[in-house]
Design a protein around this motif. Structure first.
Motif, PDB file in Angstrom:
ATOM      1  N   THR A  45      18.671  83.109  50.984  1.00 14.03           N
ATOM      2  CA  THR A  45      18.593  81.643  51.009  1.00 14.03           C
ATOM      3  C   THR A  45      19.484  81.049  52.086  1.00 14.03           C
ATOM      4  N   GLY A  46      19.976  81.861  52.970  1.00 17.13           N
ATOM      5  CA  GLY A  46      20.885  81.364  53.998  1.00 17.13           C
ATOM      6  C   GLY A  46      21.921  82.438  54.253  1.00 17.13           C
ATOM      7  N   ASP A  47      23.089  82.021  54.692  1.00 14.51           N
ATOM      8  CA  ASP A  47      24.095  82.988  55.075  1.00 14.51           C
ATOM      9  C   ASP A  47      24.934  83.465  53.906  1.00 14.51           C
ATOM     10  N   TYR A  48      24.311  83.783  52.796  1.00 19.99           N
ATOM     11  CA  TYR A  48      25.089  84.157  51.621  1.00 19.99           C
ATOM     12  C   TYR A  48      24.748  85.558  51.161  1.00 19.99           C
ATOM     13  N   ASP A  49      25.652  86.136  50.410  1.00 23.84           N
ATOM     14  CA  ASP A  49      25.429  87.483  49.906  1.00 23.84           C
ATOM     15  C   ASP A  49      24.527  87.494  48.693  1.00 23.84           C
ATOM     16  N   VAL A  50      24.419  86.346  48.025  1.00 22.78           N
ATOM     17  CA  VAL A  50      23.632  86.305  46.797  1.00 22.78           C
ATOM     18  C   VAL A  50      22.157  86.148  47.144  1.00 22.78           C
ATOM     19  N   LEU A  51      21.315  86.993  46.565  1.00 21.83           N
ATOM     20  CA  LEU A  51      19.879  86.910  46.834  1.00 21.83           C
ATOM     21  C   LEU A  51      19.136  86.473  45.581  1.00 21.83           C
ATOM     22  N   LEU A  52      18.035  85.769  45.781  1.00 23.04           N
ATOM     23  CA  LEU A  52      17.180  85.438  44.654  1.00 23.04           C
ATOM     24  C   LEU A  52      16.187  86.574  44.464  1.00 23.04           C
ATOM     25  N   ALA A  53      15.849  86.877  43.232  1.00 23.95           N
ATOM     26  CA  ALA A  53      14.894  87.950  42.949  1.00 23.95           C
ATOM     27  C   ALA A  53      13.725  87.383  42.164  1.00 23.95           C
ATOM     28  N   ILE A  54      12.503  87.545  42.695  1.00 25.10           N
ATOM     29  CA  ILE A  54      11.332  87.149  41.905  1.00 25.10           C
ATOM     30  C   ILE A  54      10.413  88.359  41.754  1.00 25.10           C
ATOM     31  N   SER A  55       9.661  88.335  40.687  1.00 21.25           N
ATOM     32  CA  SER A  55       8.872  89.516  40.373  1.00 21.25           C
ATOM     33  C   SER A  55       7.611  89.123  39.625  1.00 21.25           C
TER      34      SER A  55
END
Lengths: 122, 288
Positions: A45-55
């Motif tokens: 989502t940008g310059d962050y380490d956290v990712l969104l996960a969809i499935s």
């Protein structure tokens, strides 16, 4: 220990992915197999380490969530997203924390666009 | 960077580095004037006002004024002229939305044509929005819809400041009559603009009261009621705030900053600064 993936409820996977990549400009970082039959698409989502996960099938996310996106210029991003076709639930509003505008994704997760402002500084 | 932009809806934005004096002119629209660095002097009739980067001035349509640079360095000014129609549309939409929020809707109705032409604090949301807008314009943004979005929000911010500075503060005054309250507050704002303008001079209470058209006693009593601080406390805060800005953005030695903002003695300045900001001026400069 740190926060890494945030699973997001996806009703219609394809539609959701399209909304995230085409309208919000998220980038697909990877596809990983979390469990048997549960392939997840990870989104930056940008310059962050956290990712969104969809499935397509994810037993962990059957409820809608709320995600707060950080921006350094809320009016600009609100305008940019609106131009890309995102419908906002609220116009940018002034709150004690800063400037805030809200929208929802196609399956009803709430997104908050937040520009934090320091009102104590000169 | 110098530019003058006229949008299709006739709103105008000017960014200029001013080094000279401008002759008497008449403001064509309602406009808001900021100074990004340095300071500017405005002459409005008999009033001499000075704008610094922590304050802004509004001028109504038709006001006669002359401006000049007041600082040693050139003044970087930024101003927005609002077209009457844009302003009217905004007012209608804002009044409609906030009718129930206004403490005294009848008062704003009465005053809606003319704003109080004075100096207001340039901080909080309006500061953020103006800096964002300026950043876009400095980078040559051509998108007028986006620019107008910022201008719309700039008016929202200004209305809120106006409501806070005028109506909310007028309510605190212990006069029965509403129009008396607003008139007293208008005069208190004259006192405030005098402090904003001559903050680094030795200001006597008599002078201040005369500029505000109030007696000294009346001024002291009502100023404290409206703003919760005495004129002297307000002045000290303003001096500290401007000293803070100088420490952050310039390299003047501390002793010089002390006299630039009007304090007489460095040790009392350091004491006040430390009490107020919980850090010494030197430490502040090192970390700023």
């Amino acid at each position: 220990m740190k926060l890494k993936y945030v699973p997001v409820y996806a009703g219609d996977f394809e539609e959701q992915l399209k909304f995230y990549t085409e309208k919000l400009g998220f980038k697909v970082a990877d596809n990983v197999l979390f469990y048997e039959d549960a392939e997840c698409t990870l989104l930056e989502t940008g310059d962050y380490d956290v990712l969104l996960a969809i499935s397509k099938h994810n037993p962990h996310t059957d409820t809608k969530g709320c995600i707060i996106l950080n921006t350094d210029d809320c009016l600009n991003d609100h305008y940019r997203l609106r131009t890309a076709g995102v419908q906002f639930d609220t116009e940018p509003e002034y709150q004690p924390i800063g400037l805030v505008a809200e929208f929802s994704d196609p399956c009803g997760n709430k997104f908050v666009l937040l520009e934090e402002r320091n009102y104590n500084e000169l | 960077m110098d530019y003058a932009l006229t949008l299709r809806n006739n709103n105008k934005i000017y960014s200029r580095i001013n080094t000279r004096q401008h002759d008497l002119q008449c403001s064509a629209d309602f406009n808001i004037r900021f100074v990004m660095s340095g300071s500017e002097n405005y002459q409005l009739g008999k009033r001499q006002l000075y704008i610094h980067p922590d304050s802004f001035l509004i001028l109504n349509k038709g006001t006669q004024y002359a401006s000049s640079v007041a600082s040693n360095d050139p003044a970087r000014s930024f101003s927005i002229n609002f077209d009457q129609k844009f302003l009217d549309d905004f007012k209608n939409c804002w009044m409609h939305k906030h009718e129930n929020l206004l403490s005294q809707p009848d008062l704003i109705q009465k005053q809606e044509r003319e704003f109080n032409e004075t100096i207001y604090p340039f901080k909080g949301d309006i500061r953020y929005n103006i800096f964002h807008l300026k950043h876009h314009l400095d980078n040559n943004t051509q998108d007028e819809l986006l620019i107008n979005e910022y201008l719309h929000h700039c008016l929202i911010n200004y209305y809120r400041i106006y409501n806070d500075e005028i109506f909310k503060k007028a309510e605190r005054l212990s006069f029965l009559n509403n129009s008396t309250r607003v008139e007293i507050l208008r005069r208190l704002n004259l006192a405030k603009e005098y402090l904003y303008s001559y903050y680094n001079k030795n200001i006597s209470l008599e002078e201040l009261a005369a500029h505000a058209c109030l007696s000294v006693n009346h001024l002291l009593r009502t100023f404290k009621q409206a703003f919760n601080v005495t004129p002297h406390q307000f002045l000290v805060q303003l001096r500290l705030q401007r000293a803070q800005l100088l420490l952050k953005t310039t390299r003047y030695p501390i002793n010089e900053v002390v006299s630039m903002v009007g304090f007489e003695c460095p040790s009392s300045f350091i004491r006040l600064f430390r009490t107020h900001y919980k850090v010494t001026p030197l430490k502040y400069r090192q970390t700023a």
